[in-house]
Design an enzyme around this catalytic site. Sequence first.
Site, PDB file in Angstrom:
ATOM      1  CB  CYS A  49      41.628 -66.978-117.177  1.00  0.00           C
ATOM      2  SG  CYS A  49      40.401 -67.924-118.077  1.00  0.00           S
ATOM      3  NE  ARG A  79      44.916 -61.946-118.050  1.00  0.00           N
ATOM      4  CZ  ARG A  79      45.494 -61.752-119.242  1.00  0.00           C
ATOM      5  NH1 ARG A  79      45.990 -60.574-119.535  1.00  0.00           N
ATOM      6  NH2 ARG A  79      45.559 -62.722-120.124  1.00  0.00           N
ATOM      7  CD1 TRP A 130      35.767 -62.942-120.016  1.00  0.00           C
ATOM      8  CD2 TRP A 130      35.954 -64.526-121.578  1.00  0.00           C
ATOM      9  NE1 TRP A 130      34.967 -62.598-121.071  1.00  0.00           N
ATOM     10  CE2 TRP A 130      35.052 -63.556-122.046  1.00  0.00           C
ATOM     11  CE3 TRP A 130      36.221 -65.621-122.391  1.00  0.00           C
ATOM     12  CZ2 TRP A 130      34.417 -63.641-123.295  1.00  0.00           C
ATOM     13  CZ3 TRP A 130      35.593 -65.716-123.629  1.00  0.00           C
ATOM     14  CH2 TRP A 130      34.707 -64.719-124.062  1.00  0.00           C
ATOM     15  CG  ASN A 173      44.788 -67.132-119.951  1.00  0.00           C
ATOM     16  OD1 ASN A 173      43.728 -67.194-120.562  1.00  0.00           O
ATOM     17  ND2 ASN A 173      45.674 -66.169-120.139  1.00  0.00           N
ATOM     18  N   GLY A 174      43.613 -70.036-121.497  1.00  0.00           N
ATOM     19  CA  GLY A 174      43.751 -70.399-122.912  1.00  0.00           C
ATOM     20  C   GLY A 174      42.678 -71.399-123.307  1.00  0.00           C
ATOM     21  CD  GLU A 194      36.782 -46.631-129.288  1.00  0.00           C
ATOM     22  OE1 GLU A 194      37.058 -46.761-128.076  1.00  0.00           O
ATOM     23  OE2 GLU A 194      36.692 -47.606-130.069  1.00  0.00           O
ATOM     24  CE  LYS A 217      35.708 -48.012-125.117  1.00  0.00           C
ATOM     25  NZ  LYS A 217      36.434 -48.314-126.299  1.00  0.00           N
ATOM     26  CD  GLU A 271      34.252 -51.953-124.996  1.00  0.00           C
ATOM     27  OE1 GLU A 271      35.022 -52.760-124.466  1.00  0.00           O
ATOM     28  OE2 GLU A 271      34.620 -50.841-125.431  1.00  0.00           O
ATOM     29  CG  HIS A 305      23.139 -45.308-149.123  1.00  0.00           C
ATOM     30  ND1 HIS A 305      22.726 -45.028-150.402  1.00  0.00           N
ATOM     31  CD2 HIS A 305      24.091 -44.385-148.820  1.00  0.00           C
ATOM     32  CE1 HIS A 305      23.419 -43.999-150.873  1.00  0.00           C
ATOM     33  NE2 HIS A 305      24.244 -43.584-149.939  1.00  0.00           N
ATOM     34  CE  LYS A 321      42.449 -52.690-121.211  1.00  0.00           C
ATOM     35  NZ  LYS A 321      41.637 -51.617-121.733  1.00  0.00           N
TER      36      LYS A 321
HETATM   37  C1  AGP Z   1      37.858 -51.936-126.214  1.00  0.00           C
HETATM   38  O1  AGP Z   1      37.318 -51.105-125.270  1.00  0.00           O
HETATM   39  C2  AGP Z   1      37.812 -53.344-125.904  1.00  0.00           C
HETATM   40  N1  AGP Z   1      38.419 -53.637-124.678  1.00  0.00           N
HETATM   41  C3  AGP Z   1      38.298 -54.247-127.024  1.00  0.00           C
HETATM   42  O2  AGP Z   1      37.547 -53.991-128.165  1.00  0.00           O
HETATM   43  C4  AGP Z   1      39.782 -54.100-127.373  1.00  0.00           C
HETATM   44  O3  AGP Z   1      40.008 -52.905-128.016  1.00  0.00           O
HETATM   45  C5  AGP Z   1      40.181 -55.254-128.304  1.00  0.00           C
HETATM   46  O4  AGP Z   1      39.972 -56.456-127.611  1.00  0.00           O
HETATM   47  C6  AGP Z   1      41.623 -55.134-128.772  1.00  0.00           C
HETATM   48  O5  AGP Z   1      42.470 -55.230-127.681  1.00  0.00           O
HETATM   49  P1  AGP Z   1      44.011 -54.847-127.849  1.00  0.00           P
HETATM   50  O6  AGP Z   1      44.101 -53.417-128.235  1.00  0.00           O
HETATM   51  O7  AGP Z   1      44.583 -55.117-126.491  1.00  0.00           O
HETATM   52  O8  AGP Z   1      44.590 -55.758-128.900  1.00  0.00           O
END
Ligand code: AGP
Length: 612
Positions: A2, A27, A74, A100-101, A485, A489, A492, A508, A607
């Site tokens: 959060c 966040r 979150w 937050n946690g 990657e 993307k 996400e 395979h 994030k």
């Molecule tokens: C990537 O686009 C995501 N936001 C997520 O996979 C991110 O890379 C992952 O949570 C790791 O975050 P960090 O690099 O801040 O540790």
Amino acid sequence: MCGIVGYTGNRQAYPIVIKGLKRLEYRGYDSAGVAIYDNRNIKIYKKEGKVADLEESIGTQNVQGTSCIGHTRWATHGEPSDRNAHPHLSASGKIAMIHNGIIENYAQLKRELLNKGYIFKSETDTEVLLNFIEEIKTNNNCSLEEALRIALKRVTGAYVILLIANDEPDTIIAARKGSPLVIGVGKNEHFLGSDASPMLEYTKEVVYVNDYELAIVKPDELVLKNLGNEKLTPYVQKLDMELSAIEKGGFDHFMLKEIFEQPQTIFDCMRGRLDVKAGTITMAGIQQYAEQIISANRIVIIACGTSWHAGLVAEYIIEELCRINVEVEYASEYRYRNPVINKDDIILAISQSGETADTLVAIENAKEKGAIILGVVNVVGSSIARASHAGAYTHAGPEIGVASTKAFTAQLVVLTMMALKIGYMKGTISNERYQKLLKELEVIPEKAAWIMNHTDGIKKIAEKYKQARDFLYLGRGYNFAVALEGALKLKEISYIHAEGYPAAEMKHGPIALVDENLPVTFVATKDAYHEKIVSNMQEIKARKGMVIAVITEGDDTCAELSDDIMIVPEADEIVAPMLTVIPLQLLSYYIGVAKGCDVDKPRNLAKSVTVE
Ligand code: AGP
């Protein structure tokens, strides 16, 4: 993960806290709320949804007060809803709290309180902890600060907690363990935030709060203490960041802005480190442990998500240039797997936010076993940076878009420079190859800029494939991780199911998925694997798959085999991933926008993942 914001001072607090919440909304955006002391009582305003929904629900009400705490959520415990939104009010209504946690032993605490007749308005662990604190305050007839200290000795989990109470109106009491907390120091005012963005426009003087520390914050006073009630001297640091860095700068979305920033951020990451004329790479943090790295039996890379993909590219580069065995580990698995960690093992932790809980705990475990922790981190002063023995910042600037883009290419630059430096010191790379790769690195910013000037084709491809149900991404060698990657993307940003695979692995199993409805995206630039990837493209075409390919400028072979192409300038295979990923970032962005997705705040994501 959060976002928390707090303010106590002589200004009207509500507008400052609301603006801060908007800056931290990346966040978490399941609900938002504020608690403010209006000179008589604590008032709570909260709403499911984004900060804008909260503002709308408050409307023209006159929210007065000079101390306020705010939260953007979150959801972990309890679904997104008004009643589970923070802040929560204690049973007496005299204390408000945001958190937050995750409180791991909240169920047991809840049972104890239920047996004492407490009634809970929400499903959250936060409300349980709040009433547990108030129970102690009442029973021990002690201050809120004392009650918090006692309560935290019974709590397991991660937390940043902010509390305000009726009987201490201009005081915010905060505590931290495992989640980030920054305090901004102003003139007769203090700001609190999960990172520095809510306070940047008011002050550049900040204090990073450490684990097991409490902060008692008043307009003109900041007291730091440990759980043993000993006073600590706040270490005030100056922020090296401009407000423009956290604004959209005329772009529709932070994600697009951050993609287009890459020619500059890649350059910034090399500045002061790469000197092609002198043939040198200066990385003080790495230099400090160069001997240990050179003599290491293995390097274990620990990361999550996009950072893990950067680690996978680094595995190929370090083994190639330094001839050191590299293992790439998902932090979430590594922290629980009881891995073999030897003294002096080199652990390389890669993280944009520097706050990812799984990566942080994994390196703390390894540190306890005597390993050397090197961090590759973007956020200055973050927990992973502070937990590492040494390392290198990626200098990509604040990354606000939830989907990581510019941090990924900056991670690749740092990891490539590190491998080149160690390989050259170790003598496992010829001087000629070393000098050539330095030159290759130096021209990446202009090659990335070339891609930014050739995006129209990518927009058309996005429009053509936006209705696809599934996507496959394929690559070989250095481009295998780029394929992973690209798939991440797209998942996400557009919520389209996408998988990345080593191209040769198709035969395979996954090739069974191929038909005329499946777009298959190849990362097929010119490198040692080119001939092989051409045959893989032919295999897909033979089964009527739709081929989209990232190809090297002038590569007619792959162009003829593809239905759609995205071109990048020629580059050595070791640095090519810094370029080949960019069209894939743009493809996912344009498909997300074409589908009307909130590309900066994709559903269910946040994030930095500060809870496990
Ligand atoms: C990537 O686009 C995501 N936001 C997520 O996979 C991110 O890379 C992952 O949570 C790791 O975050 P960090 O690099 O801040 O540790």
